[in-house]
Design an enzyme around this catalytic site. Sequence first.
Site, PDB file in Angstrom:
ATOM      1  N   LYS A  76      48.235  34.096  37.449  1.00 16.90           N
ATOM      2  CA  LYS A  76      47.823  35.097  38.495  1.00 16.90           C
ATOM      3  C   LYS A  76      48.853  35.273  39.331  1.00 16.90           C
ATOM      4  CE  LYS A  76      43.884  35.560  41.721  1.00 16.90           C
ATOM      5  NZ  LYS A  76      42.483  35.104  42.148  1.00 16.90           N
ATOM      6  N   SER A 151      38.407  37.691  42.242  1.00 18.62           N
ATOM      7  CA  SER A 151      39.566  38.242  42.443  1.00 18.62           C
ATOM      8  C   SER A 151      40.682  37.986  41.196  1.00 18.62           C
ATOM      9  CB  SER A 151      40.271  37.766  43.553  1.00 18.62           C
ATOM     10  OG  SER A 151      40.592  36.501  43.491  1.00 18.62           O
ATOM     11  N   SER A 175      36.370  33.238  42.138  1.00 17.73           N
ATOM     12  CA  SER A 175      37.224  34.361  41.538  1.00 17.73           C
ATOM     13  C   SER A 175      37.812  33.949  40.100  1.00 17.73           C
ATOM     14  CB  SER A 175      38.501  34.392  42.364  1.00 17.73           C
ATOM     15  OG  SER A 175      38.328  35.189  43.513  1.00 17.73           O
TER      16      SER A 175
HETATM   17  N1  GLN Z   1      34.788  37.078  45.808  1.00 12.27           N
HETATM   18  C1  GLN Z   1      35.246  35.900  46.824  1.00 12.27           C
HETATM   19  C2  GLN Z   1      35.788  36.460  47.940  1.00 12.27           C
HETATM   20  O1  GLN Z   1      35.888  37.771  47.886  1.00 12.27           O
HETATM   21  C3  GLN Z   1      35.732  35.088  46.112  1.00 12.27           C
HETATM   22  C4  GLN Z   1      37.218  35.020  46.080  1.00 12.27           C
HETATM   23  C5  GLN Z   1      37.823  33.957  45.496  1.00 12.27           C
HETATM   24  O2  GLN Z   1      37.279  32.960  45.023  1.00 12.27           O
HETATM   25  N2  GLN Z   1      39.062  33.927  45.708  1.00 12.27           N
HETATM   26  O3  GLN Z   1      36.086  35.678  48.872  1.00 12.27           O
END
Ligand code: GLN
Length: 475
Positions: A76, A151, A175
């Site tokens: 990532k 994400s 994410s």
């Molecule tokens: N979707 C969640 C957020 O927007 C989780 C993001 C993540 O785990 N990096 O914070």
Amino acid sequence: MKLSSYEDLRSKLLSHEVTCEEVVRFYLKRIDDYRDDNIYITVFYEHALERARSLDQKLKAGSHLGKLFGMPMAIKDNIALKGERLTCASKILENYESVFDATSVIRLEEEDAIFLGKTNMDEFAMGSSNENSAYGNVPNPFDKKRVPGGSSGGSAAAVANDLAMVALGSDTGGSVRQPAGFCNIVGLKPTYGRISRYGLVAFASSFDQIGVLSRNCDDAALVLGVMAGKDGRDATSSCHVVPEYYSEMANVSVEGLKIGVPKEYFPESLNPDVASIVKGKLFELRDQGAELVEITLPDSKYAIAAYYILVTAEASSNLARFDGARYGYRSQNAGDLAGMYVNSRTEGFGREVKRRIMLGTYVLSAGYYDTYYKKAQQVRRVFQERYREALEKVDVIAGPTSPFPPFGIGDKTGDPLEMYLADVFTVPASIVGMPAISVPLGFDSSSLPVGMHLICNFFEEGKLLGIARRMQPSL
Ligand code: GLN
């Protein structure tokens, strides 16, 4: 090239049926075929091939081969690889190159993994759909009009489309698990502190954890085992001993397994297909000898409220370093120093990142700190206690990964609160810091993937993976 698991690949490499170079060429070709899907932000064409050739030499020479010998991996783009771009899918870091390697990356490299490139994501890991990227949307592998989740959307799509065997993601509130659920693969978020965060660009430091996206639990266990363990460069990394994950997985039996089923994870509003597939799998396990135990946990909606206060507070502080002076993008339209800071941040950050910096600054400001930030910390503590208590009674807590199947591109971008609710089932494990996994269960009536979400007690990754493996339909 059909490969069912890393073990399969390894035996083909060791028996000289294929070479590392052929494997890398195969993956690079597929990456090119999927270029329009924006799955990778950077592809290491030359480096990956050079590395493959040197590993082929190593095999020829009869040298010791690492545990991940020849494993083609994606990283990532918020994890540092020395000399490579590290964009976090943000314009503000567009041309930024990392000057060091993340600890996780060093450990993988030492075991002979091959890195193919860096994957797309929501900007600074903020989002649930990969739509907050400065490098384009990533379509869902099963329906191009839908999102892959986020994400770590690029990492999930890379594994699901066979553009990498295993990918690293980061998980702050879901994410790794939510995109894994949306892309029909396995997504593991280990216990907070299990894997060093050194070299992972910080979003919310008390939540962030590197996770693994793979096709099956064995590959996830292997990669976790390599990365896990104390790191002197991350004071929050745990010195808890790293067990033999394979043997822990093998020790799990369905017979007598106590599966906690919280009614809060099956609300009225749950998508009916998701509910019936997840429940169907739980009944199947009951028929095989597991015990389903109804439990109550605090309502997940409080987890979402507390989460978005705490992570925005931490993000507002962590992202202060991107000021136009130290890293990446600098605005050309500024007359003085303050103007340079303001304009660099205004032009460099996307909307969601700005929203979170503002929210975080607000909840930390004098007069609001007690009402929001302190209260959210108290909620966090209550969740920790209640989850701990629940896991004294049961082996694992089970529910759906997402309240709905993958949604359409653009469907939720106009309403951030709607988007935040996509994480309602994944956020609690992040609040408490426990390990959690999304395991693919199959497809709903519209042929969209559905995932099961499982949580175990601290440092029980082996057990968690063992249970998950028994739930995954054979590929
Ligand atoms: N979707 C969640 C957020 O927007 C989780 C993001 C993540 O785990 N990096 O914070």
